[in-house]
Design a protein around this motif. Sequence first.
Motif: not given
Length: 301
Positions: A65-82, A31-40
């Motif tokens: 379809r595009d976003v950038s931002g900061e991770v605010i929560e990860v689900g079970t089994g997620v190890e690559a992000f925090e 789950k990510v807090r969206v800082i920006a999205a882009s238009i395609n």
Amino acid sequence: MKAVVLKDYGDVDKLAVQDMPEPKVGPGEVKVRVIAASINPVDWKIRRGDMKAMMPLKLPAILGRDVSGEVIEVGTGVEAFEPGDRVMGLVNAGYAETVVAPTEAWAKVPESMDLRDAAALPLVTLTGVQLIEEQVQPSKGETLLITGALGAVGRAAIFAARARGVKIWAGVRRKQLVEAKTLGVDGVVALDDPKDVAKLPTLDAVADTVGGEAVAAVLGKVKHGGIVGSVVGEPKGAKEKGLTVRTFLSHVDGRRLEQLGVSVAKGELVIPISRSFPMSDAKEAQKLAEEGGVGKVLLIN
């Protein structure tokens, strides 16, 4: 949460900013807090109803379809992000304050890159690179034409083709010829000038990012059995000319996206950004993007 919602198919007046339920994170999701999205282009094609058959929506729906931002929560089994990680991703429902997507959709953003600018990258870079690496698959020394070469997808395709040692021709409009010569390719051709097209050498393949008359103009230059890869559907008449046609839709690939982010940060791949708008001005932003031109349009939270 606030989100830009498509209430019904049609013009930009069918978009509205309103409250929507905040998505919940599940196993294997981020789950990510969206800082920006882009238009395609796919955004306004969906909005107009052009893609009802291929991508039906349950309205009201959140586009993007595009976003950038900061991770605010990860689900079970997620190890690559925090929580706190700076990320970008190829997602659904990106015109919002928060978004949830599977782990494989996300990539970390290089520290040297503006997090807002990263929103311009996921769809266009993955589409252009996958067009070359997974569909056209040109070999070293072969001659390849890329249509719409100055667009973001075209630039990513050039980047991927250059890495394979391919002889690259950039297909653009006549008015873009001077700018296209800055791409560092082997040749530039005005696809809206029959005399210029006639000067093209025999092509082993075409990577098509625009469709229509632009790709139709060069089919006669492709060798028999040559490949035409397209991100916008099968070109009319290509199979009748004995060409191999490969069409596709881009897919998530967080590993490759992270590599592409590094290449952008190093200046090896340039994806121009034309303008940024507040998310609340999504109508104006989509209208501008739909008018065309070179450069991505961003929505900023």
